[in-house]
Design an enzyme around this catalytic site. Structure first.
Site, short mmCIF file in Angstrom:
data_model
loop_
_atom_site.label_atom_id
_atom_site.label_comp_id
_atom_site.label_asym_id
_atom_site.label_seq_id
_atom_site.Cartn_x
_atom_site.Cartn_y
_atom_site.Cartn_z
N VAL A 1 0.95 -1.24 -0.14
CA VAL A 1 0.17 0.03 0.03
C VAL A 1 0.71 1.39 0.06
CG1 VAL A 1 -0.33 0.24 2.56
CG2 VAL A 1 -2.03 1.15 1.10
N TYR A 2 2.29 1.02 0.43
CA TYR A 2 2.95 2.49 0.39
C TYR A 2 3.33 2.84 -1.05
CZ TYR A 2 4.17 0.80 5.33
OH TYR A 2 4.11 0.57 6.64
N SER A 3 2.92 4.25 -1.39
CA SER A 3 2.63 5.29 -0.65
C SER A 3 1.37 5.67 -1.28
CB SER A 3 3.48 6.28 -0.37
OG SER A 3 4.01 6.70 -1.67
#
Length: 314
Positions: free
Chosen positions: A52-54
């Site tokens: 999920v980053y970023s």
């Protein structure tokens, strides 16, 4: 530097992890490469990221941190020198911990990271909609396929983490060898009360996040006016600017002065001295800032200094 085992697994890591959440957010690609080179060249090896980053950054969709790490791995040739930890469950593209989602998500992570295997694959958060044995079974198949070496969990409560460990034993499935909780000098209660006794009893490795409380424990934020120093961090540290937070900073200042160190180095040294902690996670946005954090690993606090920090942060 003495390496520490990740739980009961065969993996060992240096006592400080680099938080890859800054890659593609507050650090561009070239600066990310410089930071990763400096981190590994100094003898450290655990790099923590997530699919999920970023995604929270305007213009990003997620996967940026893994992509940058993957480009660095290909360019540097240092894959065998690092332990790559990433996570699944929180990204809107691949939410939850169903076997189908895990199987789809890991393929994307492997591609972005430009590697054949992930050293530590973590459940980014609990997913109560999926039976634990199904999630752990899916991870087990990835281990059998050589795509994952060890599994871990983040943001689990004590009851669910304990249940997961029991399910692993009952079903003869791989167990979570690591736990990634929020833990630092200004946020101690939740971890120490419920999770710490469990991880000690079960020999689980702990790689805690927000080790510096989003930068508050660096001492950079002491007044309302200081929040303007970082648009990215200012809002998240405001909650610590109270009597307790200022007392912790005062205690850090006193210990730091005795060692010719910085508050951030002392805050990390306090965590590293905690018997249950394997490697706190910290991020840096410049090489000098990173060097400051890495130098803190060699800082040894005596029992009176630890007691003073304990008292101020109680």
């Amino acid at each position: 530097m003495q390496l520490r085992p990740l739980g009961r697994s065969s993996l060992s890591v240096a006592p400080l992890a680099f938080g890859g959440n800054v890659f593609g957010w507050s650090v561009d690609e070239q600066r990310s490469f410089d930071l990763l080179d400096a981190f590994v060249d100094a003898g450290f090896n655990l790099i923590d990221t997530a699919d999920v980053y970023s995604a929270w950054v305007p213009g990003n969709r997620g996967g940026e941190s893994e992509t940058i790490i993957g480009k660095w791995l290909k360019r540097s040739g240092k894959r065998d020198k690092v332990v790559i930890a990433t996570k699944v469950a929180k990204w809107a593209e691949h939410p939850g911990l169903s076997p189908m989602n895990i199987n789809q998500a890991i393929e994307g992570s492997l591609k972005r990271l430009q590697t054949d295997y992930i050293d530590l694959y973590q459940s980014h958060e609990d997913d109560a909609t999926v039976p634990l044995h199904e999630t752990l079974g899916a991870f087990g198949k990835l281990i059998e396929q050589g795509k994952v070496r060890v599994i871990g969990a983040s943001n689990y409560g004590a009851d669910r983490f304990d249940e997961a460990l029991k399910i692993s034993a009952e079903y003869h499935l791989p167990r979570y060898e690591t736990l990634q909780p929020e833990y630092n000098l200004v946020n101690r209660t939740g971890y120490e009360k419920d999770l710490e006794p469990l991880v000690i009893a079960e020999s689980v490795g702990v790689i805690n996040y927000y080790a510096l409380a989003s930068g508050f424990l660096s001492g950079k934020y002491r007044t309302e006016a200081d929040f303007a120093k970082s648009a990215a961090r200012g809002g998240s540290v405001q909650k610590y600017l109270n009597a307790k937070g200022l007392a912790v900073l005062a205690a850090l200042d006193k210990v730091a002065a005795a060692h010719g160190a910085t508050p951030a180095q002392v805050a990390l040294a306090w965590l590293i001295a905690r018997p249950s902690v394997t490697a706190p996670i910290a991020s840096a946005t410049s090489v000098p800032q990173l060097k400051e954090l890495l130098d803190g690993v060699s800082l040894k606090l005596d029992k009176d200094e630890i007691a003073a920090l304990d008292k101020a942060s109680a």
